[in-house]
Design a protein around this motif. Structure first.
Motif, PDB file in Angstrom:
ATOM      1  N   TRP A 123      -0.843  11.820   4.174  1.00 25.96           N
ATOM      2  CA  TRP A 123      -1.393  11.519   5.414  1.00 25.96           C
ATOM      3  C   TRP A 123      -2.959  11.201   5.433  1.00 25.96           C
ATOM      4  CZ3 TRP A 123       1.400   9.505   8.866  1.00 25.96           C
ATOM      5  CH2 TRP A 123       2.772   9.939   8.983  1.00 25.96           C
ATOM      6  N   ASP A 124      -3.092  10.584   4.203  1.00 29.17           N
ATOM      7  CA  ASP A 124      -4.559  10.057   3.905  1.00 29.17           C
ATOM      8  C   ASP A 124      -4.535   8.583   4.515  1.00 29.17           C
ATOM      9  OD1 ASP A 124      -6.898   9.138   3.031  1.00 29.17           O
ATOM     10  OD2 ASP A 124      -6.423   9.338   0.676  1.00 29.17           O
ATOM     11  N   PHE A 125      -5.592   8.559   5.393  1.00 25.37           N
ATOM     12  CA  PHE A 125      -5.550   7.118   6.046  1.00 25.37           C
ATOM     13  C   PHE A 125      -6.693   6.204   5.599  1.00 25.37           C
ATOM     14  CE2 PHE A 125      -2.430   9.198   8.222  1.00 25.37           C
ATOM     15  CZ  PHE A 125      -1.742   7.985   9.160  1.00 25.37           C
ATOM     16  N   THR A 166      -9.216   1.264  13.233  1.00 26.19           N
ATOM     17  CA  THR A 166     -10.057   2.557  13.718  1.00 26.19           C
ATOM     18  C   THR A 166      -9.331   3.243  14.707  1.00 26.19           C
ATOM     19  OG1 THR A 166     -11.141   1.372  15.365  1.00 26.19           O
ATOM     20  CG2 THR A 166     -12.344   1.611  13.296  1.00 26.19           C
ATOM     21  N   GLU A 167      -9.219   4.671  14.597  1.00 32.87           N
ATOM     22  CA  GLU A 167      -8.719   5.307  15.705  1.00 32.87           C
ATOM     23  C   GLU A 167      -9.695   6.452  16.090  1.00 32.87           C
ATOM     24  OE1 GLU A 167      -4.372   6.704  15.377  1.00 32.87           O
ATOM     25  OE2 GLU A 167      -5.304   8.797  15.624  1.00 32.87           O
ATOM     26  N   HIS A 200       0.850  -2.102   7.297  1.00 34.25           N
ATOM     27  CA  HIS A 200       0.806  -0.664   6.491  1.00 34.25           C
ATOM     28  C   HIS A 200       1.004   0.386   7.377  1.00 34.25           C
ATOM     29  CE1 HIS A 200      -0.241   2.402   3.881  1.00 34.25           C
ATOM     30  NE2 HIS A 200      -1.247   2.511   4.237  1.00 34.25           N
ATOM     31  N   PHE A 201       0.328   0.479   8.672  1.00 32.82           N
ATOM     32  CA  PHE A 201       0.563   1.384   9.771  1.00 32.82           C
ATOM     33  C   PHE A 201       2.082   1.462  10.027  1.00 32.82           C
ATOM     34  CE2 PHE A 201       0.971   2.829  14.106  1.00 32.82           C
ATOM     35  CZ  PHE A 201       0.035   3.963  13.894  1.00 32.82           C
ATOM     36  N   LEU A 202       2.889   0.667  10.216  1.00 29.93           N
ATOM     37  CA  LEU A 202       4.202   0.484  10.707  1.00 29.93           C
ATOM     38  C   LEU A 202       5.078   0.953   9.379  1.00 29.93           C
ATOM     39  CD1 LEU A 202       4.480  -2.713  12.865  1.00 29.93           C
ATOM     40  CD2 LEU A 202       4.403  -0.272  13.598  1.00 29.93           C
ATOM     41  N   ALA A 208       0.789  -1.139   0.091  1.00 27.36           N
ATOM     42  CA  ALA A 208      -0.011  -0.060  -0.057  1.00 27.36           C
ATOM     43  C   ALA A 208       0.890   1.200   0.108  1.00 27.36           C
ATOM     44  CB  ALA A 208      -0.938  -0.005   1.339  1.00 27.36           C
ATOM     45  N   PRO A 209       0.638   2.162  -0.781  1.00 25.16           N
ATOM     46  CA  PRO A 209       1.279   3.565  -0.926  1.00 25.16           C
ATOM     47  C   PRO A 209       1.298   4.269   0.614  1.00 25.16           C
ATOM     48  CG  PRO A 209      -0.864   3.724  -1.942  1.00 25.16           C
ATOM     49  CD  PRO A 209      -0.739   2.512  -1.572  1.00 25.16           C
TER      50      PRO A 209
END
Length: 261
Positions: free
Chosen positions: A19-21, A29-30, A201-203, A14-15
């Motif tokens: 900062w598009d989440f 979720t956050e 992806h988050f990391l 994933a690109p």
């Protein structure tokens, strides 16, 4: 149910620009902070004549401003984001400047009456005070100490919490350069990851959570995390956030005029 290998490969591919989440929809979720940073920023932008957004990322948050000031500038240190932000912020008439996160801002003294920053990597308090005009305001939402420590500790083992990003530290930083803190708040927010691909992806995207992360190097804890999510449900972590607003005092003998919204 997709395999561990499929999920990891998808998360790694994933690109990460900007900062598009939105990629995380349905996968993580956050919670959002209660103060509404974008709204607060928009209100202050509507009153400003010249404003600076430090570390704008892909310009996602700044692009929500409905009434931009006559002069609007943003800085960004990662070149792929510079290109993304330049395109996104063009309708606002904003200029995006490629500038490193430290050690200095490439602007003359007293250039802006508003400086904003969402989740800055570093906070250059002395530089912020320098580029603010007398009576000017700094508004920032920042990442607090121990953010996602549950995820960091799971991947790397227990780590001490660095308090350099605490509310007390922010107050000291602002006051050390002569800024008056007018608002300082903090909150803890629930973060939930529904599959290991979202974690990967988050990391990659929020790379300071596990600074040397690659899926290959951390395959063992990723497999344990995958098994835990399948067995127990979402992996829950905690994000810490600060809101800080500080003002450069007016020069004695001057009158600062502020227009109403």
């Amino acid at each position: 149910m997709r395999s561990f290998e499929e999920l990891v490969a998808e998360g790694a591919a994933a690109p990460v620009e900007g900062w598009d989440f939105s990629w995380f929809e349905g996968r993580a979720t956050e919670e959002r902070p209660p103060w509404g940073y974008a709204r607060l920023m928009g209100e202050r932008m509507a009153r400003a004549r010249a404003a600076l957004d430090i570390e704008t990322g892909g310009g996602e948050v700044l692009a929500t401003v409905a009434r931009p000031p006559a002069l609007l500038v943003a800085t960004e240190g990662w070149w792929p984001n510079v290109e993304v932000a330049s395109t996104r912020l063009q309708p606002l008439g904003a200029r995006v400047v490629a500038a490193a996160d430290a050690p200095a801002l490439p602007f003359t003294d007293a250039s802006f009456d508003l400086v904003v920053s969402r989740h800055p990597v570093v906070v250059l308090w002395r530089e912020i005070a320098r580029v603010l005009r007398p009576g000017g305001t700094y508004l920032s939402q920042q990442i607090g100490p121990g953010t996602d420590r549950e995820l960091t500790d799971f991947m790397m083992g227990p780590r001490p919490v660095n308090q350099s990003r605490s509310a007390a530290s922010a107050r000291r930083g602002a006051e050390s350069v002569g800024l008056e803190v007018v608002d300082l708040r903090e909150c803890a927010l629930r973060v939930a990851f529904f599959d290991v691909g979202a974690v990967v992806h988050f990391l990659h995207k929020v790379h300071w959570t596990v600074p040397d992360f690659t899926a290959g190097a951390y395959e063992a804890p990723l497999r344990r995390l995958h098994a835990r999510i399948e067995r127990e449900g979402p992996f829950v972590s905690t994000a810490q956030r600060l809101l800080v607003e500080a003002r450069r005092p007016p020069t004695p003998g001057t009158v600062v005029v502020r227009t109403r919204l």
